[in-house]
Design a protein around this motif. Structure first.
Motif, PDB file in Angstrom:
ATOM      1  N   LEU A   1     -10.742  -1.076  11.014  1.00 42.74           N
ATOM      2  CA  LEU A   1     -10.086  -1.200   9.516  1.00 42.74           C
ATOM      3  C   LEU A   1     -10.174   0.003   8.635  1.00 42.74           C
TER       4      LEU A   1
ATOM      5  N   TRP B   1      -6.609   1.016   8.867  1.00 41.38           N
ATOM      6  CA  TRP B   1      -5.727   0.888   8.088  1.00 41.38           C
ATOM      7  C   TRP B   1      -6.067   1.027   6.361  1.00 41.38           C
TER       8      TRP B   1
ATOM      9  N   ARG C   1      -4.386   4.057   4.635  1.00 40.93           N
ATOM     10  CA  ARG C   1      -3.497   4.261   5.653  1.00 40.93           C
ATOM     11  C   ARG C   1      -2.708   3.091   4.138  1.00 40.93           C
TER      12      ARG C   1
ATOM     13  N   ASP D   1      -2.744   0.203   3.732  1.00 41.85           N
ATOM     14  CA  ASP D   1      -2.138  -1.506   4.510  1.00 41.85           C
ATOM     15  C   ASP D   1      -3.336  -3.026   4.325  1.00 41.85           C
TER      16      ASP D   1
ATOM     17  N   GLU E   1      -1.736  -5.822   7.392  1.00 46.81           N
ATOM     18  CA  GLU E   1      -2.787  -5.645   8.686  1.00 46.81           C
ATOM     19  C   GLU E   1      -4.255  -5.820   8.738  1.00 46.81           C
ATOM     20  N   ILE E   2      -4.950  -5.318   7.113  1.00 48.49           N
ATOM     21  CA  ILE E   2      -5.902  -6.018   7.300  1.00 48.49           C
ATOM     22  C   ILE E   2      -6.082  -6.921   7.371  1.00 48.49           C
TER      23      ILE E   2
ATOM     24  N   LEU F   1      -1.615   6.870  11.260  1.00 49.63           N
ATOM     25  CA  LEU F   1      -2.648   6.280  12.350  1.00 49.63           C
ATOM     26  C   LEU F   1      -2.718   7.028  13.207  1.00 49.63           C
TER      27      LEU F   1
END
Length: 266
Positions: free
Chosen positions: A138, A141, A144, A146, A149-150, A187
């Motif tokens: 994680l 992510w 990023r 995000d 998504e996490i 990523l």
């Protein structure tokens, strides 16, 4: 980089947090978040936002529900009577299910499967959450930025996404903005080899898998036709008709070529 978490910071993120809980997890958070590389304000913001939501805004380290809803959940490893209640959600990430208790216990060198209450210990709770964060990759992510998504990787879906996003906004506000805005544009998806892979000559067309498969099918059809007289007759009629049609088409094409030749007029 060393990340420093204290009770005051946690209260800025979750103003209605339980004072006893935030005071007990602040030290372990500083220690283990640093060890696990959750050591930039952006990563920390995402981690604490997810932890805040999962723990009812740092108000409990036990799932409020009894856990009976998890009874018989084989996908969680709850295969014995009473597993649902015994392995209910605990900790800042709400570890749930016999399989997860066993897996994360082994990763941390703890017997959580036979001592599930340990998962609600403030320090162990933080260790479990950090290990889970690592296992789910994680940090990338979080870099990023995000949150969707996490959330998916922690929750399995998007339950409570709006609350997680609101908590994330408070966490970012409580951390240095110069670091919070360091989201990476992409990523990495693979490791680049030290040397390029040598190019190889193209395979001959007759070794193309599609052509080989088609040829095999055609051959099998012919063999089946030969062994069946009715099929052989039908196959012969089709071949003869196809040849006749092809010959007729060729004659017409040839006649057109002679009557209307292409190229400049002589």
């Amino acid at each position: 980089m060393t990340i420093r978490i204290d009770a005051a910071l946690l209260k800025k993120i979750e103003p209605y947090a339980n004072d006893a809980i935030v005071s007990q997890i602040a030290g372990p958070l500083s220690l283990y978040m640093t060890q696990y590389g959750i050591d930039t304000p952006l990563r920390a913001a995402h981690f604490l936002a997810q932890a805040g939501h999962e723990s009812a805004h740092f108000r409990t380290l036990y799932e409020y529900a009894s856990g009976a809803a998890y009874e018989g959940r084989k996908d969680l490893g709850n295969i014995y009577k009473g597993d649902g209640v015994r392995y209910k959600g605990r900790g800042i990430f709400q570890l749930t299910g016999r399989t997860n208790y066993r897996s994360y216990g082994k990763l941390l060198g703890l017997d959580l499967e036979n001592n599930p209450e340990l998962a609600a210990n403030p320090e162990i709770s933080v260790r479990v959450a950090c290990e889970y964060w690592k296992q789910k990759s994680l940090n990338g992510w979080a870099d990023r930025d995000d949150v969707r998504e996490i959330t998916r990787r922690i929750n399995g879906g998007y339950n409570g996404l709006a609350d997680r996003m609101a908590t994330l906004a408070r966490a970012k506000a409580a951390l240095p903005q110069t670091f919070v805005q360091t989201a990476l544009p992409s990523l990495p998806t693979e490791t680049i080899p030290d040397a390029p892979i040598a190019a190889t000559a193209a395979e001959p067309f007759y070794k193309n898998p599609t052509i080989v498969a088609t040829g095999g099918t055609l051959a099998a059809s012919v063999m089946a036709a030969v062994s069946n007289p009715y099929a052989l007759v039908a196959f012969s009629v089709i071949v003869i008709a196809a040849c006749a049609f092809g010959f007729a088409f060729y004659r017409q094409w040839k006649r057109d070529q002679m009557q209307f030749p292409k190229g400049p007029v002589q």
